[in-house]
Scaffold this active site. Structure first.
Site, PDB file in Angstrom:
ATOM      1  N   GLY A 281       3.679 -12.354 -11.126  1.00  0.00           N
ATOM      2  CA  GLY A 281       4.776 -12.803 -10.274  1.00  0.00           C
ATOM      3  C   GLY A 281       6.112 -12.156 -10.546  1.00  0.00           C
ATOM      4  O   GLY A 281       7.111 -12.482  -9.893  1.00  0.00           O
ATOM      5  N   GLU A 317      -0.038 -11.446 -16.403  1.00  0.00           N
ATOM      6  CA  GLU A 317      -0.901 -10.660 -15.502  1.00  0.00           C
ATOM      7  C   GLU A 317      -0.129 -10.204 -14.261  1.00  0.00           C
ATOM      8  O   GLU A 317      -0.406 -10.633 -13.153  1.00  0.00           O
ATOM      9  CB  GLU A 317      -2.163 -11.438 -15.122  1.00  0.00           C
ATOM     10  CG  GLU A 317      -1.896 -12.841 -14.639  1.00  0.00           C
ATOM     11  CD  GLU A 317      -3.139 -13.563 -14.147  1.00  0.00           C
ATOM     12  OE1 GLU A 317      -4.226 -13.311 -14.681  1.00  0.00           O
ATOM     13  OE2 GLU A 317      -2.991 -14.371 -13.231  1.00  0.00           O
ATOM     14  N   PRO A 318       0.827  -9.315 -14.455  1.00  0.00           N
ATOM     15  CA  PRO A 318       1.633  -8.848 -13.321  1.00  0.00           C
ATOM     16  C   PRO A 318       0.921  -7.772 -12.505  1.00  0.00           C
ATOM     17  O   PRO A 318       0.131  -6.998 -13.031  1.00  0.00           O
ATOM     18  CB  PRO A 318       2.863  -8.241 -14.005  1.00  0.00           C
ATOM     19  CG  PRO A 318       2.391  -7.845 -15.362  1.00  0.00           C
ATOM     20  CD  PRO A 318       1.232  -8.717 -15.725  1.00  0.00           C
ATOM     21  N   GLY A 319       1.222  -7.740 -11.223  1.00  0.00           N
ATOM     22  CA  GLY A 319       0.745  -6.659 -10.357  1.00  0.00           C
ATOM     23  C   GLY A 319       1.940  -5.840  -9.878  1.00  0.00           C
ATOM     24  O   GLY A 319       2.171  -4.705 -10.287  1.00  0.00           O
ATOM     25  N   ARG A 320       2.759  -6.482  -9.050  1.00  0.00           N
ATOM     26  CA  ARG A 320       3.890  -5.804  -8.419  1.00  0.00           C
ATOM     27  C   ARG A 320       4.766  -5.045  -9.416  1.00  0.00           C
ATOM     28  O   ARG A 320       5.148  -3.894  -9.182  1.00  0.00           O
ATOM     29  CB  ARG A 320       4.759  -6.870  -7.713  1.00  0.00           C
ATOM     30  CG  ARG A 320       5.952  -6.319  -6.950  1.00  0.00           C
ATOM     31  CD  ARG A 320       6.864  -7.453  -6.471  1.00  0.00           C
ATOM     32  NE  ARG A 320       6.126  -8.595  -5.976  1.00  0.00           N
ATOM     33  CZ  ARG A 320       5.693  -8.729  -4.728  1.00  0.00           C
ATOM     34  NH1 ARG A 320       5.977  -7.841  -3.829  1.00  0.00           N
ATOM     35  NH2 ARG A 320       4.997  -9.804  -4.369  1.00  0.00           N
ATOM     36  N   ARG A 356       3.919  -5.685   5.028  1.00  0.00           N
ATOM     37  CA  ARG A 356       4.813  -6.639   4.367  1.00  0.00           C
ATOM     38  C   ARG A 356       6.027  -7.053   5.209  1.00  0.00           C
ATOM     39  O   ARG A 356       6.372  -8.236   5.248  1.00  0.00           O
ATOM     40  CB  ARG A 356       5.260  -6.122   2.992  1.00  0.00           C
ATOM     41  CG  ARG A 356       4.084  -5.872   2.036  1.00  0.00           C
ATOM     42  CD  ARG A 356       4.512  -5.642   0.603  1.00  0.00           C
ATOM     43  NE  ARG A 356       4.994  -6.861   0.005  1.00  0.00           N
ATOM     44  CZ  ARG A 356       6.237  -7.136  -0.256  1.00  0.00           C
ATOM     45  NH1 ARG A 356       7.168  -6.235  -0.009  1.00  0.00           N
ATOM     46  NH2 ARG A 356       6.593  -8.283  -0.765  1.00  0.00           N
ATOM     47  N   TYR A 360       5.833 -10.986   5.867  1.00  0.00           N
ATOM     48  CA  TYR A 360       6.724 -11.827   5.037  1.00  0.00           C
ATOM     49  C   TYR A 360       8.204 -11.618   5.360  1.00  0.00           C
ATOM     50  O   TYR A 360       9.051 -12.140   4.640  1.00  0.00           O
ATOM     51  CB  TYR A 360       6.569 -11.476   3.549  1.00  0.00           C
ATOM     52  CG  TYR A 360       5.166 -11.344   3.032  1.00  0.00           C
ATOM     53  CD1 TYR A 360       4.310 -12.436   2.985  1.00  0.00           C
ATOM     54  CD2 TYR A 360       4.709 -10.116   2.542  1.00  0.00           C
ATOM     55  CE1 TYR A 360       3.031 -12.303   2.477  1.00  0.00           C
ATOM     56  CE2 TYR A 360       3.432  -9.977   2.024  1.00  0.00           C
ATOM     57  CZ  TYR A 360       2.597 -11.085   2.006  1.00  0.00           C
ATOM     58  OH  TYR A 360       1.335 -10.954   1.491  1.00  0.00           O
ATOM     59  N   CYS A 387       0.978  -1.615  18.842  1.00  0.00           N
ATOM     60  CA  CYS A 387       1.262  -2.334  20.081  1.00  0.00           C
ATOM     61  C   CYS A 387       1.650  -3.794  19.824  1.00  0.00           C
ATOM     62  O   CYS A 387       0.954  -4.714  20.240  1.00  0.00           O
ATOM     63  CB  CYS A 387       0.020  -2.243  20.952  1.00  0.00           C
ATOM     64  SG  CYS A 387       0.319  -2.729  22.622  1.00  0.00           S
ATOM     65  N   GLU A 388       2.715  -4.005  19.060  1.00  0.00           N
ATOM     66  CA  GLU A 388       3.247  -5.354  18.819  1.00  0.00           C
ATOM     67  C   GLU A 388       4.747  -5.251  18.592  1.00  0.00           C
ATOM     68  O   GLU A 388       5.197  -4.338  17.901  1.00  0.00           O
ATOM     69  CB  GLU A 388       2.643  -5.973  17.539  1.00  0.00           C
ATOM     70  CG  GLU A 388       1.192  -6.285  17.658  1.00  0.00           C
ATOM     71  CD  GLU A 388       0.767  -7.530  16.875  1.00  0.00           C
ATOM     72  OE1 GLU A 388       1.626  -8.355  16.515  1.00  0.00           O
ATOM     73  OE2 GLU A 388      -0.441  -7.642  16.667  1.00  0.00           O
TER      74      GLU A 388
HETATM   75  N1  LLP Z   1      -2.276 -13.397 -10.875  1.00  0.00           N
HETATM   76  C1  LLP Z   1      -2.746 -14.099  -9.851  1.00  0.00           C
HETATM   77  C2  LLP Z   1      -3.686 -15.168 -10.111  1.00  0.00           C
HETATM   78  C3  LLP Z   1      -2.316 -13.805  -8.558  1.00  0.00           C
HETATM   79  O1  LLP Z   1      -2.765 -14.524  -7.549  1.00  0.00           O
HETATM   80  C4  LLP Z   1      -1.403 -12.745  -8.350  1.00  0.00           C
HETATM   81  C5  LLP Z   1      -0.957 -12.399  -7.006  1.00  0.00           C
HETATM   82  C6  LLP Z   1      -0.966 -12.025  -9.453  1.00  0.00           C
HETATM   83  C7  LLP Z   1      -1.409 -12.385 -10.705  1.00  0.00           C
HETATM   84  C8  LLP Z   1      -0.013 -10.877  -9.338  1.00  0.00           C
HETATM   85  O2  LLP Z   1       1.204 -11.256  -8.748  1.00  0.00           O
HETATM   86  P1  LLP Z   1       2.418 -10.197  -8.784  1.00  0.00           P
HETATM   87  O3  LLP Z   1       2.744  -9.956 -10.220  1.00  0.00           O
HETATM   88  O4  LLP Z   1       1.972  -8.971  -8.104  1.00  0.00           O
HETATM   89  O5  LLP Z   1       3.504 -10.883  -8.060  1.00  0.00           O
HETATM   90  N2  LLP Z   1       0.802  -9.663  -0.860  1.00  0.00           N
HETATM   91  C9  LLP Z   1       1.955 -10.322  -1.412  1.00  0.00           C
HETATM   92  C10 LLP Z   1       1.740 -10.721  -2.847  1.00  0.00           C
HETATM   93  C11 LLP Z   1       0.527 -11.624  -3.009  1.00  0.00           C
HETATM   94  C12 LLP Z   1       0.262 -11.939  -4.441  1.00  0.00           C
HETATM   95  C13 LLP Z   1      -1.043 -12.644  -4.597  1.00  0.00           C
HETATM   96  N3  LLP Z   1      -1.354 -12.988  -5.937  1.00  0.00           N
HETATM   97  C14 LLP Z   1       3.172  -9.412  -1.267  1.00  0.00           C
HETATM   98  O6  LLP Z   1       3.039  -8.327  -0.681  1.00  0.00           O
HETATM   99  O7  LLP Z   1       4.278  -9.778  -1.638  1.00  0.00           O
END
Ligand code: LLP
Length: 425
Positions: A281, A317-320, A356, A360, A387-388
């Site tokens: 997150g 557990e970050p992604g972004r 995105r 959002y 087409c939107e």
């Molecule tokens: N862990 C769990 C259990 C999650 O569900 C998620 C994201 C993450 C970690 C990683 O979150 P992050 O660090 O990336 O914020 N598509 C959306 C974001 C959806 C995130 C879903 N879960 C966007 O484009 O903002």
């Protein structure tokens, strides 16, 4: 003058007989007479910024600023393209690895599963958090010899077979509902499991990404903990990990402190817990004036938790955070159109490639890479060919005079860009 969301409201107190004419004149002044090339004053963020001295140094120039020529050369060879900067991914990983309070980082690969990105992540000793067998298989293709405890599977409403398959792989598995324990307890016998707890309070940049609370489908609610305890005992399983993820795009470090405190508060119920996973997150600055997450403060916040958890490991557990800033989307201007006060710049890819903004209302900085650093003169809305009407990549952006064939760069698209693209249109 007051502000409500994105609107500035001007209030004038006048005698009623002047009102109608005044409204017309103010409208003419503020709206009809708006000149292209007019630039507004300071932004709301700038006006409300804390006093000088308390403001951090300005953000460093983004990586793509100094790699413009390479990017323009890449754009020559492709219709439109996502491009990633290895060094930026590496820098984010190093920043996470340098957190003293964190014992292990799992990359939420849903953000970007490009094999080369996964290799960089693996190369930094960062582990993988997966949400589907497809993601797990991708990790195993890229790093076949990986220790299986470096993969964490966090499914949601997945079918029974996926849990069975994942448990056979010897990877960590997280339960986020009691249904599997109520209906298929036999598959969990003698297993060490993680459980995802709904801490009750979701956070994040948009309602769709707040993942705690009654209106979110994730996690085991606190009122079910007694039953969880019984079901785990009956299944002959052990809870070794507690997990919570409150949402995505969060810039306040208290989030992880609170999650840690809440999960730590549950340890006496689950004495076999060895790991507390504080979720991902972590947000990135998207607009001018936004401040990045301060890693020092994050470390301090999690250290407060660390002081309480004895030898329990703390995970993130970050992604972004790992990939967002490393990625840009390059696209080319196709056509330009003016309609009254609106100026549209059309490009050769849209919400099919980057959903995105449409999904959002997300903000991505957009620059004219062919004319980077030229004076901005126009306020334009950047749209794709889909087409939107919602196929808008950016609204009301300041741009230099832009022409067909120019390359536009859409920034911070390394996370949830390509992975969410579709075949629409
Ligand atoms: N862990 C769990 C259990 C999650 O569900 C998620 C994201 C993450 C970690 C990683 O979150 P992050 O660090 O990336 O914020 N598509 C959306 C974001 C959806 C995130 C879903 N879960 C966007 O484009 O903002």
């Amino acid at each position: 003058v007051t502000q409500a969301a994105n609107d500035l409201n001007f209030t004038f107190v006048v005698d009623s007989e002047h009102a109608y004419r005044l409204v017309q004149r103010v409208h003419a002044l503020l709206v009809n007479q708006f000149q292209e090339g007019g630039v507004f004053g300071p932004t709301w963020e700038q006006l409300t910024e804390p006093p000088p001295g308390s403001i951090p140094e300005s953000l460093p120039a983004p990586w793509w600023d100094s790699k413009r020529d390479e990017l323009l050369a890449i754009a020559e060879q492709h219709h439109a393209a996502y491009v990633y900067d290895r060094e930026t991914v590496g820098a984010a990983l190093s920043a996470l690895n340098s957190l003293q309070s964190i014992d292990a980082v799992y990359y939420a690969m849903k953000a970007n599963s490009h094999p080369d990105i996964l290799r960089i992540v693996d190369g930094h000793g960062v582990n993988f958090e997966c949400v589907s067998p497809g993601e797990i298989q991708r990790v195993l293709q890229v790093a076949p010899a990986i220790r299986r405890n470096r993969i964490l599977f966090t499914p949601n409403f997945a079918p029974r077979q996926e849990y069975e398959w994942a448990l056979e792989q010897g990877i960590w598995v997280t339960l986020d509902n009691l249904h599997p324990l109520r209906h298929w307890p036999e598959i969990f016998a003698d297993r060490e499991l993680f459980v995802r707890i709904d801490t009750g309070q979701g956070r994040g940049h948009h309602e769709h990404v707040r993942t705690a609370g009654v209106h979110s489908k994730f996690g085991i609610p606190l009122f079910e903990l007694d039953e969880l305890d019984e079901l785990i005992g009956a299944a002959g399983a052990k809870i070794v990990g507690l997990h919570a993820h409150t949402g995505s795009g969060i810039l306040t470090v208290d989030n992880w402190r609170q999650t840690g405190e809440q999960l730590n508060g549950l340890r006496n119920r689950f004495p076999e817990v060895k790991y507390i996973d504080l979720g991902g997150g972590m947000g990135i600055p998207e607009r001018q004036g936004q401040r990045p997450l301060d890693m020092g403060s994050l470390d301090e916040a999690v250290n407060d938790v660390k002081a309480e958890v004895d030898s329990t490991e703390l995970w993130l557990e970050p992604g972004r955070f790992i990939v967002a800033q490393a990625g840009v989307l390059l696209t080319r201007v196709t056509q330009i159109k003016g309609k009254d006060g609106m100026q549209y710049v059309g490009v050769n890819t849209g919400m099919n490639t980057l959903i995105r903004p449409a999904l959002y209302g997300a903000y991505h900085e957009i620059v004219n890479l062919s004319r980077l650093h030229e004076a901005v003169t126009d306020v334009v809305t950047i749209v794709g060919p889909v087409c939107e009407t919602g196929d808008r990549l950016g609204s009301d952006r300041l741009m230099p005079e832009t022409e067909e064939g120019d390359v536009l760069l859409i920034a911070n698209t390394g996370a949830y860009g390509h992975v969410m693209s579709s075949h629409y249109n």
